[in-house]
Scaffold this motif. Structure first.
Motif, PDB file in Angstrom:
ATOM      1  N   MET A   1       0.840  -1.208   0.000  1.00 18.01           N
ATOM      2  CA  MET A   1       0.000   0.000   0.000  1.00 18.01           C
ATOM      3  C   MET A   1       0.865   1.245   0.000  1.00 18.01           C
ATOM      4  O   MET A   1       1.942   1.275   0.595  1.00 18.01           O
ATOM      5  CB  MET A   1      -0.905   0.018   1.246  1.00 18.01           C
ATOM      6  N   SER A   2       0.398   2.256  -0.688  1.00 18.51           N
ATOM      7  CA  SER A   2       1.150   3.495  -0.748  1.00 18.51           C
ATOM      8  C   SER A   2       0.961   4.283   0.535  1.00 18.51           C
ATOM      9  O   SER A   2      -0.106   4.248   1.153  1.00 18.51           O
ATOM     10  CB  SER A   2       0.687   4.339  -1.952  1.00 18.51           C
ATOM     11  N   LYS A   3       1.980   5.006   0.905  1.00 17.53           N
ATOM     12  CA  LYS A   3       1.937   5.805   2.123  1.00 17.53           C
ATOM     13  C   LYS A   3       0.995   6.994   1.934  1.00 17.53           C
ATOM     14  O   LYS A   3       0.980   7.634   0.899  1.00 17.53           O
ATOM     15  CB  LYS A   3       3.348   6.315   2.461  1.00 17.53           C
ATOM     16  N   LYS A   4       0.173   7.256   2.970  1.00 18.24           N
ATOM     17  CA  LYS A   4      -0.791   8.347   2.884  1.00 18.24           C
ATOM     18  C   LYS A   4      -0.068   9.686   2.764  1.00 18.24           C
ATOM     19  O   LYS A   4       0.851   9.974   3.540  1.00 18.24           O
ATOM     20  CB  LYS A   4      -1.685   8.350   4.115  1.00 18.24           C
ATOM     21  N   LYS A   5      -0.484  10.472   1.827  1.00 20.12           N
ATOM     22  CA  LYS A   5       0.139  11.772   1.595  1.00 20.12           C
ATOM     23  C   LYS A   5      -0.322  12.774   2.648  1.00 20.12           C
ATOM     24  O   LYS A   5      -1.491  12.859   2.982  1.00 20.12           O
ATOM     25  CB  LYS A   5      -0.247  12.278   0.203  1.00 20.12           C
ATOM     26  N   GLY A   6       0.653  13.524   3.221  1.00 18.51           N
ATOM     27  CA  GLY A   6       0.333  14.508   4.232  1.00 18.51           C
ATOM     28  C   GLY A   6      -0.316  15.746   3.639  1.00 18.51           C
ATOM     29  O   GLY A   6      -0.334  15.940   2.420  1.00 18.51           O
ATOM     30  N   LEU A   7      -0.866  16.558   4.524  1.00 21.37           N
ATOM     31  CA  LEU A   7      -1.519  17.789   4.080  1.00 21.37           C
ATOM     32  C   LEU A   7      -0.484  18.832   3.691  1.00 21.37           C
ATOM     33  O   LEU A   7       0.570  18.940   4.320  1.00 21.37           O
ATOM     34  CB  LEU A   7      -2.390  18.354   5.212  1.00 21.37           C
ATOM     35  N   SER A   8      -0.799  19.614   2.663  1.00 28.43           N
ATOM     36  CA  SER A   8       0.068  20.725   2.286  1.00 28.43           C
ATOM     37  C   SER A   8      -0.157  21.871   3.266  1.00 28.43           C
ATOM     38  O   SER A   8      -1.129  21.879   4.029  1.00 28.43           O
ATOM     39  CB  SER A   8      -0.249  21.196   0.871  1.00 28.43           C
ATOM     40  N   LEU A   9       0.746  22.838   3.248  1.00 28.38           N
ATOM     41  CA  LEU A   9       0.615  23.983   4.151  1.00 28.38           C
ATOM     42  C   LEU A   9      -0.701  24.714   3.907  1.00 28.38           C
ATOM     43  O   LEU A   9      -1.390  25.113   4.857  1.00 28.38           O
ATOM     44  CB  LEU A   9       1.796  24.944   3.961  1.00 28.38           C
ATOM     45  N   GLU A  10      -1.069  24.888   2.639  1.00 31.54           N
ATOM     46  CA  GLU A  10      -2.298  25.614   2.325  1.00 31.54           C
ATOM     47  C   GLU A  10      -3.526  24.851   2.818  1.00 31.54           C
ATOM     48  O   GLU A  10      -4.502  25.441   3.294  1.00 31.54           O
ATOM     49  CB  GLU A  10      -2.394  25.863   0.822  1.00 31.54           C
ATOM     50  N   GLU A  11      -3.478  23.525   2.714  1.00 34.35           N
ATOM     51  CA  GLU A  11      -4.601  22.717   3.209  1.00 34.35           C
ATOM     52  C   GLU A  11      -4.724  22.835   4.727  1.00 34.35           C
ATOM     53  O   GLU A  11      -5.825  22.921   5.269  1.00 34.35           O
ATOM     54  CB  GLU A  11      -4.406  21.255   2.808  1.00 34.35           C
ATOM     55  N   LYS A  12      -3.586  22.841   5.402  1.00 31.84           N
ATOM     56  CA  LYS A  12      -3.591  22.994   6.860  1.00 31.84           C
ATOM     57  C   LYS A  12      -4.147  24.360   7.257  1.00 31.84           C
ATOM     58  O   LYS A  12      -4.934  24.469   8.206  1.00 31.84           O
ATOM     59  CB  LYS A  12      -2.170  22.833   7.407  1.00 31.84           C
ATOM     60  N   ARG A  13      -3.742  25.402   6.534  1.00 37.00           N
ATOM     61  CA  ARG A  13      -4.234  26.752   6.831  1.00 37.00           C
ATOM     62  C   ARG A  13      -5.757  26.823   6.644  1.00 37.00           C
ATOM     63  O   ARG A  13      -6.477  27.413   7.453  1.00 37.00           O
ATOM     64  CB  ARG A  13      -3.534  27.762   5.928  1.00 37.00           C
TER      65      ARG A  13
END
Length: 205
Positions: A1-13
């Motif tokens: 399984m592929s590793k879950k991609k983290g949130l970008s800075l803009e998504e976090k904001r």
């Protein structure tokens, strides 16, 4: 399984702004550090930096009371901020359009006087013919340099006549350049380029 991609800075904001907009409440940093990871999936180690970036961009208000910092943001302020940003962009767009019109007018003005005319074409043709004649005379003079002195003298006279003619046309060219400078405020290099005049154009020694 592929590793879950983290949130970008803009998504976090964006997600952190949702915390403020949904609750319309005032928070301390410790409150945000608890809420953001649980409800918005923002990594705990990044909460403080994300919050500070929003404060720096004036999207979240911060006020120190006693020893604690309090944070809040209301939708009305965000809306006003977007309106101001839109107004700034519209102003910049308007200025850019005015600049474009101004530059186009300057270009159109610079083109005046550079059109090909019948007089200019005739002058250039005659100047070219005189230069060719001068070249031929110099070649003839060189050819008879060691021949009959009388022939040489005649060639010299002819060459002098041609030189005088070239000088007169050189005067005309410089007069035209002088008039163009005064009329259109062009420099020498621009005039030379427009009329096809060589940069080293000058009187014959």
């Amino acid at each position: 399984m592929s590793k879950k991609k983290g949130l970008s800075l803009e998504e976090k904001r964006t997600r952190m702004m949702e915390i403020f907009f949904d609750s319309k409440d005032v928070f301390q940093l410790k409150d945000i550090e608890k809420i953001a990871p649980k409800t918005k999936g923002i990594a705990p180690m990044t909460v403080k930096d994300v919050l500070q970036s929003l404060v720096d961009d004036n999207m979240v208000d911060c006020e120190r009371v006693g020893t604690s910092n309090y944070y809040w943001a209301f939708p009305s302020k965000a809306l006003n901020a977007r309106k101001h940003k839109l107004e700034d962009l519209q102003k910049q767009d308007s200025q850019a359009k005015q600049r474009k019109v101004s530059l186009q007018k300057a270009i159109d003005k610079a083109k005046v006087g550079r059109q090909d005319t019948e007089e200019r074409s005739c002058l250039l043709k005659e100047l070219k013919a005189l230069r060719e004649e001068r070249t031929q005379l110099q070649a003839e003079l060189e050819k008879y340099r060691e021949c009959d002195p009388q022939v040489i003298e005649e060639m010299r006279k002819s060459n002098a006549v041609a030189k005088d003619a070239v000088s007169r046309w050189t005067d005309n060219v410089f007069s035209i350049k002088s008039w163009t400078k005064k009329k259109f405020a062009f420099d020498d290099s621009r005039i030379n380029k427009a009329f096809g005049i060589p940069e080293d154009f000058d009187y014959i020694d």
